[in-house]
Design an enzyme around this catalytic site. Sequence first.
Site, PDB file in Angstrom:
ATOM      1  CE  LYS A 118      -0.201  -7.182  -3.371  1.00 51.79           C
ATOM      2  NZ  LYS A 118       0.004  -8.139  -2.265  1.00 51.79           N
ATOM      3  CE  LYS A 197      10.129 -16.920  -8.365  1.00 50.45           C
ATOM      4  NZ  LYS A 197       8.843 -16.538  -8.143  1.00 50.45           N
ATOM      5  CE  LYS A 200      -0.250 -15.313 -10.156  1.00 48.71           C
ATOM      6  NZ  LYS A 200       0.607 -15.932  -9.134  1.00 48.71           N
TER       7      LYS A 200
END
Length: 328
Positions: A118, A197, A200
């Site tokens: 992140k 893959k 979302k």
Amino acid sequence: MEQKTAKKRILTGVQPSGILHIGNYFGAISASVKLQEEADESFLFIADFHSLTVNPDPDALRERVKQVALDFLACGIDPAKTLFFRQSDVPEVCELSWILNCITGVGLLERAHSYKDKIAKGFSPNNGLFSYPVLMAADILLYKSTLVPVGKDQKQHLEITRDIAIRFNQMYGETLVVPDGYINTDVAVVPGLDGQKMSKSYNNTIEIFGNPKAIRKKIMGMPTDCKTLEEPKDPDTCNVFALYKLFSTKAQQEEMAERYRAGNYGYGHAKQALFDAYMDFFAPMRKRREELEADPGYVESVLKTSAEKAKAVAQETLLQVQKAVGLR
Ligand code: ADP
Ligand code: TRP
């Protein structure tokens, strides 16, 4: 000689982070549904405290928690076998999290991949995001879980949990159960509509409970090679066939593979068969979801009743921990 075997208490958490897709179903949900049959005790919670690390819109968070509850119940989580609750309904987890924060080295958390990823993406981290693995450790240790089924991405968080539990026991005496992780390596990665893959984040998903018309449109638009209707085709390199396999018996797969190889079978036919198989597979779950949606009082009562039972376990562990560290 009588052998004393410890109780198998399975626990896992799900983040209410979006609309669930068939990758989530085959990769995670179906395993939770199966494991509830094998465990002595099974706990599953919706990790709404964890969601706060990204500061979601309050109404959107409430709505997503509701949707995830409906999804898991419709997919077969049975409240008679699994305590299914909202994390925030047992706020004792925050007290344990604080206590664990005080024995966790900053270096251990700085090494967490998900945190480092992140940061690398330019996120300006809040303290909640940094100590996310400690709250996760508290989730697991509060309920004295023995086995924690998680996806590969959570493996390191589980190792951190084990480190924290071992350290606590060394400092204050045997109090916490050091859990085992369970990474289900049998689960194949479900491909998305584009062959990567399914995720979302890639916009290539087939939702479990999506609008049938919209799903059909997505399936009919899947890319394939440009062989004509007449030409023989190779099922093993075709993503439509790969997805069809998820919803069909061996005999049905063999039948479709034969059709591919024989020719005069177009990708449009295969896509229609995939759509029909998807609809048939999820039909009972869709029906169940509609019933549950019409009865929000029932869903809420499942979450509340489970939370009360989970709270009883939580309070017992917390008392032991408080005494161990000198709070009582
Ligand atoms: P997404 O990639 O859509 O963000 P998540 O990371 O929220 O999915 O995944 C939740 C759970 O579903 C994880 O346990 C993960 O292993 C499983 N899962 C997600 N996508 C797939 C997939 N394509 N194939 C198999 N399992 C998956
Ligand atoms: N971090 C997990 C995820 O993103 C969710 C989670 C929170 C969890 N607490 C947990 C999973 C405890 C297992 C055990 O998927």
